[in-house]
Write a protein that holds these residues in place. Structure first.
Motif, mmCIF file in Angstrom:
data_model
loop_
_atom_site.group_PDB
_atom_site.id
_atom_site.type_symbol
_atom_site.label_atom_id
_atom_site.label_comp_id
_atom_site.label_asym_id
_atom_site.label_seq_id
_atom_site.Cartn_x
_atom_site.Cartn_y
_atom_site.Cartn_z
ATOM 1 N N GLU A 144 0.828 -1.202 0.000
ATOM 2 C CA GLU A 144 0.000 0.000 0.000
ATOM 3 C C GLU A 144 0.867 1.259 0.000
ATOM 4 N N LEU A 145 1.956 1.219 0.768
ATOM 5 C CA LEU A 145 2.826 2.385 0.879
ATOM 6 C C LEU A 145 3.430 2.777 -0.465
ATOM 7 N N LEU A 146 3.784 1.782 -1.273
ATOM 8 C CA LEU A 146 4.521 2.047 -2.510
ATOM 9 C C LEU A 146 3.648 2.005 -3.763
ATOM 10 N N GLN A 147 2.363 1.865 -3.578
ATOM 11 C CA GLN A 147 1.475 1.732 -4.735
ATOM 12 C C GLN A 147 1.610 2.934 -5.685
ATOM 13 N N GLY A 148 1.902 2.638 -6.942
ATOM 14 C CA GLY A 148 1.969 3.675 -7.963
ATOM 15 C C GLY A 148 3.283 4.416 -8.048
ATOM 16 N N LEU A 149 4.235 4.136 -7.152
ATOM 17 C CA LEU A 149 5.515 4.831 -7.202
ATOM 18 C C LEU A 149 6.369 4.270 -8.350
ATOM 19 N N THR A 150 7.018 5.155 -9.083
ATOM 20 C CA THR A 150 7.704 4.745 -10.303
ATOM 21 C C THR A 150 9.167 4.370 -10.083
ATOM 22 N N GLU A 151 9.793 4.870 -9.015
ATOM 23 C CA GLU A 151 11.217 4.629 -8.802
ATOM 24 C C GLU A 151 11.491 3.877 -7.506
ATOM 25 N N THR A 152 10.491 3.129 -7.023
ATOM 26 C CA THR A 152 10.646 2.452 -5.737
ATOM 27 C C THR A 152 10.047 1.057 -5.806
ATOM 28 N N GLU A 153 10.715 0.106 -5.178
ATOM 29 C CA GLU A 153 10.202 -1.256 -5.122
ATOM 30 C C GLU A 153 10.527 -1.875 -3.767
ATOM 31 N N ILE A 154 9.854 -2.978 -3.469
ATOM 32 C CA ILE A 154 10.086 -3.706 -2.222
ATOM 33 C C ILE A 154 11.280 -4.637 -2.399
ATOM 34 N N SER A 155 12.119 -4.708 -1.379
ATOM 35 C CA SER A 155 13.262 -5.619 -1.374
ATOM 36 C C SER A 155 13.129 -6.583 -0.200
ATOM 37 N N TYR A 156 13.621 -7.811 -0.411
ATOM 38 C CA TYR A 156 13.620 -8.816 0.651
ATOM 39 C C TYR A 156 15.045 -9.212 1.037
#
Length: 229
Positions: A144-156
């Motif tokens: 939800e926090l990163l929804q629609g952001l173009t230069e950000t992704e989740i990392s594990y």
């Protein structure tokens, strides 16, 4: 009510580094006179932490205890990445690469935090580390926090180094002492004239959205307290 957000960054750690991208990014935000004019957000900065898990964690935890923020956003540099990455959580596996820091910390440091050291020892002295068991997740909904952001992704993968060490210790501390406080770790790529604008835009949105998340958490806590009473 204002939402207090603590942001942290690191110093450089290699001779050829003129600056740390995480600190560069925080400096850009800090220099803006009013980055969130429509929200009641109070930003506090703990910049240029030492690139050493033990003192960095001690400094961060001490500032959290003093400031009592609603959210903590830790930032570090990831030279090999091209986008902002928000870490889903952290493991104690950074200890494998940081054994010598443990020796340094115990033998050479005259003053240290027993509270912080208890986390390190419990993970380090375990007979076997189960990664799934010891993976500490952020309580923030990153999808939800990163929804629609173009230069950000989740990392594990938080890196198995000082960044992951700091994240793990802060998450551990908040779990034990302040479970309603949110925390995320943002890895920042090298900033260039080409990517700076979009990364700043995404980072501002992350701060804005996590402030809303914190406000909802406070409201839910008040509602639960009122119901219980």
């Amino acid at each position: 009510m204002s939402t207090t957000i603590l942001l942290t960054s690191f110093q450089t750690w290699l001779p050829d580094h003129k600056s740390n991208a995480s600190d560069d990014l925080l400096l850009k935000i800090q220099q803006e006179s009013n980055p969130f004019p429509e929200q009641a957000i109070s930003l506090a900065y703990l910049r240029q932490l030492p690139v050493d898990v033990f003192p960095a964690s001690d400094l961060a935890i001490a500032e959290i205890e003093h400031l009592q923020p609603d959210v903590v956003i830790c930032c570090g540099m990831a030279e090999s990445r091209s986008r902002l990455t928000v870490e889903a959580g952290a493991t104690p596996l950074y200890l494998v690469a940081q054994v010598y820091w443990l020796v340094y910390y115990i033998v050479l440091q005259k003053i240290f935090s027993f509270k912080g050291l208890s986390y390190y020892l419990s993970a380090f002295l375990g007979n076997k580390i189960n990664i799934q068991t010891h993976f500490l997740n952020t309580s923030v909904d990153l999808e939800e926090l990163l929804q629609g952001l173009t230069e950000t992704e989740i990392s594990y993968d938080a890196g198995k180094f000082v960044c992951e060490g700091l994240y793990y210790q802060v998450l551990s501390y908040l779990r034990d002492y302040s479970p309603t406080t949110g925390c995320i770790f943002v890895h920042v790529p090298l900033l260039t004239p080409e990517n700076l604008s979009t990364i700043l835009t995404d980072f501002r949105l992350i701060i804005s959205r996590i402030a809303v998340w914190a406000m909802i958490q406070r409201q839910n806590q008040i509602r639960q307290t009122t119901t219980a009473a």
